[in-house]
Design a protein around this motif. Structure first.
Motif, PDB file in Angstrom:
ATOM      1  N   PHE A 289       7.363  11.823  11.869  1.00 29.37           N
ATOM      2  CA  PHE A 289       6.029  11.774  12.455  1.00 29.37           C
ATOM      3  C   PHE A 289       5.177  12.787  11.704  1.00 29.37           C
ATOM      4  N   ALA A 290       3.967  12.403  11.377  1.00 32.28           N
ATOM      5  CA  ALA A 290       3.139  13.272  10.548  1.00 32.28           C
ATOM      6  C   ALA A 290       1.699  13.288  11.037  1.00 32.28           C
ATOM      7  N   ASP A 291       1.062  14.428  10.830  1.00 34.13           N
ATOM      8  CA  ASP A 291      -0.366  14.598  11.064  1.00 34.13           C
ATOM      9  C   ASP A 291      -1.032  14.712   9.706  1.00 34.13           C
ATOM     10  N   MET A 292      -2.174  14.035   9.581  1.00 31.43           N
ATOM     11  CA  MET A 292      -2.912  14.042   8.325  1.00 31.43           C
ATOM     12  C   MET A 292      -4.306  14.610   8.534  1.00 31.43           C
ATOM     13  N   SER A 293      -4.844  15.121   7.443  1.00 28.63           N
ATOM     14  CA  SER A 293      -6.234  15.551   7.427  1.00 28.63           C
ATOM     15  C   SER A 293      -6.763  15.287   6.024  1.00 28.63           C
ATOM     16  N   GLU A 294      -7.893  14.610   5.953  1.00 27.32           N
ATOM     17  CA  GLU A 294      -8.520  14.284   4.678  1.00 27.32           C
ATOM     18  C   GLU A 294      -7.553  13.590   3.719  1.00 27.32           C
ATOM     19  N   GLY A 295      -6.730  12.699   4.273  1.00 25.08           N
ATOM     20  CA  GLY A 295      -5.827  11.902   3.459  1.00 25.08           C
ATOM     21  C   GLY A 295      -4.577  12.604   2.971  1.00 25.08           C
ATOM     22  N   ARG A 296      -4.323  13.803   3.480  1.00 26.73           N
ATOM     23  CA  ARG A 296      -3.141  14.569   3.060  1.00 26.73           C
ATOM     24  C   ARG A 296      -2.318  14.965   4.286  1.00 26.73           C
ATOM     25  N   LEU A 297      -1.036  15.108   4.048  1.00 27.26           N
ATOM     26  CA  LEU A 297      -0.120  15.492   5.126  1.00 27.26           C
ATOM     27  C   LEU A 297      -0.268  16.976   5.440  1.00 27.26           C
ATOM     28  N   GLN A 298      -0.413  17.273   6.715  1.00 25.03           N
ATOM     29  CA  GLN A 298      -0.501  18.660   7.169  1.00 25.03           C
ATOM     30  C   GLN A 298       0.807  19.100   7.835  1.00 25.03           C
ATOM     31  N   ARG A 299       1.380  18.155   8.585  1.00 28.01           N
ATOM     32  CA  ARG A 299       2.573  18.478   9.365  1.00 28.01           C
ATOM     33  C   ARG A 299       3.466  17.255   9.379  1.00 28.01           C
TER      34      ARG A 299
ATOM     35  N   MET B 142       0.833  -1.183   0.000  1.00 27.64           N
ATOM     36  CA  MET B 142       0.000   0.000   0.000  1.00 27.64           C
ATOM     37  C   MET B 142       0.882   1.252   0.000  1.00 27.64           C
ATOM     38  N   THR B 143       0.620   2.140  -0.906  1.00 26.74           N
ATOM     39  CA  THR B 143       1.340   3.407  -0.957  1.00 26.74           C
ATOM     40  C   THR B 143       0.556   4.432  -0.152  1.00 26.74           C
ATOM     41  N   THR B 144       1.260   5.118   0.723  1.00 27.48           N
ATOM     42  CA  THR B 144       0.636   6.155   1.536  1.00 27.48           C
ATOM     43  C   THR B 144       1.087   7.522   1.046  1.00 27.48           C
ATOM     44  N   CYS B 145       0.452   8.559   1.558  1.00 22.76           N
ATOM     45  CA  CYS B 145       0.839   9.911   1.167  1.00 22.76           C
ATOM     46  C   CYS B 145       2.280  10.214   1.560  1.00 22.76           C
ATOM     47  N   ILE B 146       2.786   9.576   2.613  1.00 24.12           N
ATOM     48  CA  ILE B 146       4.178   9.844   2.992  1.00 24.12           C
ATOM     49  C   ILE B 146       5.143   9.175   2.016  1.00 24.12           C
ATOM     50  N   ASP B 147       4.758   8.008   1.471  1.00 22.58           N
ATOM     51  CA  ASP B 147       5.563   7.404   0.397  1.00 22.58           C
ATOM     52  C   ASP B 147       5.628   8.358  -0.794  1.00 22.58           C
ATOM     53  N   THR B 148       4.488   8.909  -1.147  1.00 24.68           N
ATOM     54  CA  THR B 148       4.418   9.829  -2.283  1.00 24.68           C
ATOM     55  C   THR B 148       5.263  11.062  -2.031  1.00 24.68           C
ATOM     56  N   LEU B 149       5.171  11.613  -0.819  1.00 25.87           N
ATOM     57  CA  LEU B 149       5.948  12.801  -0.480  1.00 25.87           C
ATOM     58  C   LEU B 149       7.439  12.539  -0.650  1.00 25.87           C
ATOM     59  N   PHE B 150       7.936  11.452  -0.077  1.00 27.59           N
ATOM     60  CA  PHE B 150       9.374  11.193  -0.131  1.00 27.59           C
ATOM     61  C   PHE B 150       9.835  10.688  -1.494  1.00 27.59           C
ATOM     62  N   SER B 151       8.921  10.200  -2.331  1.00 30.35           N
ATOM     63  CA  SER B 151       9.319   9.792  -3.679  1.00 30.35           C
ATOM     64  C   SER B 151       9.744  10.999  -4.518  1.00 30.35           C
TER      65      SER B 151
ATOM     66  N   ASP C 107      -1.436  24.787   3.940  1.00 31.93           N
ATOM     67  CA  ASP C 107      -0.675  25.203   5.131  1.00 31.93           C
ATOM     68  C   ASP C 107       0.293  24.123   5.591  1.00 31.93           C
ATOM     69  N   PHE C 108       0.929  23.450   4.657  1.00 33.64           N
ATOM     70  CA  PHE C 108       1.864  22.371   4.957  1.00 33.64           C
ATOM     71  C   PHE C 108       3.036  22.893   5.784  1.00 33.64           C
ATOM     72  N   TYR C 109       3.411  22.105   6.793  1.00 36.91           N
ATOM     73  CA  TYR C 109       4.507  22.423   7.718  1.00 36.91           C
ATOM     74  C   TYR C 109       5.465  21.244   7.715  1.00 36.91           C
ATOM     75  N   TYR C 110       6.768  21.522   7.539  1.00 31.78           N
ATOM     76  CA  TYR C 110       7.778  20.467   7.506  1.00 31.78           C
ATOM     77  C   TYR C 110       8.964  20.906   8.359  1.00 31.78           C
ATOM     78  N   SER C 111       9.335  20.078   9.307  1.00 31.56           N
ATOM     79  CA  SER C 111      10.482  20.364  10.159  1.00 31.56           C
ATOM     80  C   SER C 111      11.508  19.258   9.962  1.00 31.56           C
ATOM     81  N   ASP C 112      12.676  19.631   9.505  1.00 28.40           N
ATOM     82  CA  ASP C 112      13.742  18.680   9.192  1.00 28.40           C
ATOM     83  C   ASP C 112      14.940  18.975  10.097  1.00 28.40           C
ATOM     84  N   PRO C 113      15.603  17.941  10.623  1.00 37.36           N
ATOM     85  CA  PRO C 113      16.743  18.198  11.507  1.00 37.36           C
ATOM     86  C   PRO C 113      17.908  18.878  10.800  1.00 37.36           C
TER      87      PRO C 113
END
Length: 117
Positions: A96-106, A1-10, A31-37
């Protein structure tokens, strides 16, 4: 199963700006939020995120990111992501991610897997 996070990192390492944008658009919400180390500050919004992953591709031509494990519950995801180049893992991170309506928010990333010192 492909998830939205697979799609994001692809999109990481995809040489085509149009393809990176299409993959990102399929994965993120408004309003996408991404925090990377490795980023000095959190990244807010589609344009800033696309700029960030374009920099990754420019600094590491041929490198990519691949989700190797993912779990989900109640609208939250936890993903293990390998960053590879020439078939060799350079780094592993946990996101770690928060989703809403099948899409990544944070999406919030950490280097490594949180091993005790």
């Amino acid at each position: 199963m492909t998830t939205c996070i697979d799609t994001l990192f692809s999109a990481w390492g995809d040489p085509s700006p149009e393809s990176r944008a299409a993959k990102t658009d399929a994965a993120i919400g408004p309003d996408f939020y991404y925090s990377d180390p490795n980023a000095p500050d959190p990244i807010r919004g589609r344009a800033a995120y696309l700029d960030y992953i374009a920099q990754f591709g420019a600094m590491m031509p041929g490198a990519r990111a691949e989700v190797v494990a993912v779990s989900e519950h109640h609208g939250h995801l936890r993903a293990t992501v390998d960053f590879t180049k020439d078939g060799q893992r350079m780094m592993r991170g946990q996101y770690f991610a928060d989703m809403s309506e099948g899409r990544l928010q944070r999406v919030i990333g950490f280097s490594g897997m949180g091993e005790p010192d």
